[in-house]
Write a protein that holds these residues in place. Structure first.
Motif, PDB file in Angstrom:
ATOM      1  N   VAL A   4       0.840  -1.201   0.000  1.00 42.90           N
ATOM      2  CA  VAL A   4       0.000   0.000   0.000  1.00 42.90           C
ATOM      3  C   VAL A   4       0.874   1.250   0.000  1.00 42.90           C
ATOM      4  N   ALA A   5       1.915   1.239   0.815  1.00 40.25           N
ATOM      5  CA  ALA A   5       2.803   2.396   0.874  1.00 40.25           C
ATOM      6  C   ALA A   5       3.484   2.634  -0.477  1.00 40.25           C
ATOM      7  N   GLU A   6       4.001   1.557  -1.070  1.00 40.10           N
ATOM      8  CA  GLU A   6       4.633   1.688  -2.397  1.00 40.10           C
ATOM      9  C   GLU A   6       3.631   2.185  -3.432  1.00 40.10           C
ATOM     10  N   TRP A   7       2.420   1.602  -3.436  1.00 35.45           N
ATOM     11  CA  TRP A   7       1.380   2.005  -4.396  1.00 35.45           C
ATOM     12  C   TRP A   7       1.056   3.483  -4.228  1.00 35.45           C
ATOM     13  N   THR A   8       0.966   3.941  -3.005  1.00 34.14           N
ATOM     14  CA  THR A   8       0.623   5.341  -2.757  1.00 34.14           C
ATOM     15  C   THR A   8       1.681   6.262  -3.349  1.00 34.14           C
ATOM     16  N   ALA A  64       1.347   3.619   8.723  1.00 40.69           N
ATOM     17  CA  ALA A  64       1.869   3.255   7.402  1.00 40.69           C
ATOM     18  C   ALA A  64       1.346   4.203   6.327  1.00 40.69           C
ATOM     19  N   VAL A  65       0.061   4.534   6.392  1.00 39.91           N
ATOM     20  CA  VAL A  65      -0.532   5.441   5.401  1.00 39.91           C
ATOM     21  C   VAL A  65       0.088   6.825   5.526  1.00 39.91           C
ATOM     22  N   ARG A  66       0.205   7.306   6.736  1.00 34.01           N
ATOM     23  CA  ARG A  66       0.782   8.648   6.931  1.00 34.01           C
ATOM     24  C   ARG A  66       2.255   8.692   6.532  1.00 34.01           C
ATOM     25  N   LEU A  67       2.972   7.621   6.764  1.00 29.48           N
ATOM     26  CA  LEU A  67       4.358   7.542   6.334  1.00 29.48           C
ATOM     27  C   LEU A  67       4.440   7.587   4.804  1.00 29.48           C
ATOM     28  N   ALA A  68       3.553   6.851   4.147  1.00 29.49           N
ATOM     29  CA  ALA A  68       3.525   6.872   2.682  1.00 29.49           C
ATOM     30  C   ALA A  68       3.218   8.273   2.170  1.00 29.49           C
ATOM     31  N   LEU A  69       2.265   8.945   2.786  1.00 26.78           N
ATOM     32  CA  LEU A  69       1.931  10.306   2.346  1.00 26.78           C
ATOM     33  C   LEU A  69       3.093  11.267   2.565  1.00 26.78           C
ATOM     34  N   SER A  70       3.847  11.065   3.629  1.00 29.73           N
ATOM     35  CA  SER A  70       5.022  11.927   3.827  1.00 29.73           C
ATOM     36  C   SER A  70       6.040  11.692   2.720  1.00 29.73           C
ATOM     37  N   CYS A  71       6.114  10.447   2.239  1.00 33.41           N
ATOM     38  CA  CYS A  71       7.044  10.128   1.145  1.00 33.41           C
ATOM     39  C   CYS A  71       6.549  10.651  -0.201  1.00 33.41           C
ATOM     40  N   ARG A 127      10.551  -0.223   2.922  1.00 34.13           N
ATOM     41  CA  ARG A 127      11.516  -0.493   3.987  1.00 34.13           C
ATOM     42  C   ARG A 127      11.172   0.315   5.225  1.00 34.13           C
ATOM     43  N   MET A 128      10.822   1.558   5.042  1.00 32.44           N
ATOM     44  CA  MET A 128      10.465   2.396   6.183  1.00 32.44           C
ATOM     45  C   MET A 128       9.242   1.835   6.915  1.00 32.44           C
ATOM     46  N   VAL A 129       8.249   1.401   6.149  1.00 33.29           N
ATOM     47  CA  VAL A 129       7.050   0.832   6.771  1.00 33.29           C
ATOM     48  C   VAL A 129       7.410  -0.437   7.546  1.00 33.29           C
ATOM     49  N   ARG A 130       8.235  -1.270   6.958  1.00 31.44           N
ATOM     50  CA  ARG A 130       8.642  -2.518   7.658  1.00 31.44           C
ATOM     51  C   ARG A 130       9.370  -2.214   8.969  1.00 31.44           C
TER      52      ARG A 130
END
Length: 193
Positions: A78-82, A166-173, A185-188
């Motif tokens: 999900v993080a990568e997809w975002t 995880a979602v918020r981390l993806a959005l920051s990226c 990797r960050m999410v893991r």
């Protein structure tokens, strides 16, 4: 007229890739889609209606991708997809971040009264999701997909918290691209599920 509607949305998306939304002409969108300008207006009502439907379509495609990513790669996926989706699609990026550039349509996020008899347009005329709505939607989808039926309340709450992180981390990226190893990797490292 689902086929005409999709053709019009695709023509509008293609036109937007070539020029700023202010330079996209309804007559050109209709011509590329192979329909009359009247058909375009019957379907969307206005250029604003077309913009709202286009943003809604891209938001729906992003969320469908979230569902696929959950099945294939969990929260990492999900993080990568975002990040990838936001990088490839300026409308997704704007919807996820709330940062609308001059090149993009900036449809209002509040509901617009609809007189349309077309169900898809009535839905597009409803409130468009903002960044916070996406966080909640992706978190909730993740909890449903990854949750264990009958889990203790504390486990369910921990899962919801991990999914939101995880979602918020993806959005920051999305806003500040990740370095080596990427967002997965960050999410893991942050979410140890």
């Amino acid at each position: 007229m689902p086929a005409a509607r999709e053709s019009l949305l695709e023509a509008a998306y293609t036109a937007l890739a070539r020029r700023p939304w202010g330079g996209v002409r309804m007559v050109d969108v209709a011509a590329v889609a192979g329909v009359s300008r009247q058909t375009l207006y019957n379907e969307f009502g206005s250029k604003e209606g077309l913009a709202r439907a286009l943003v809604r379509r891209e938001a729906d495609a992003y969320l469908a991708g979230v569902d696929r990513a959950l099945k294939e790669g969990g929260l990492d996926g999900v993080a990568e997809w975002t990040v990838v989706s936001a990088r490839r699609n300026p409308l997704v990026r704007a919807a996820l971040t709330g940062c609308w550039s001059e090149r993009l349509p900036s449809p209002t996020l509040s509901a617009v009264p609809s007189s349309s008899s077309v169900p898809a347009q009535r839905r597009a005329d409803g409130p468009l999701p903002g960044p916070g709505d996406f966080v909640v939607a992706v978190r909730d989808r993740s909890v449903v997909a990854l949750g264990v039926p009958g889990a203790a309340k504390s486990e369910a709450e921990a899962l919801a918290r991990d999914c939101e992180v995880a979602v918020r981390l993806a959005l920051s990226c999305v806003m500040a691209p990740p370095g080596e190893g990427g967002v997965a990797r960050m999410v893991r490292e942050v979410v140890r599920r």
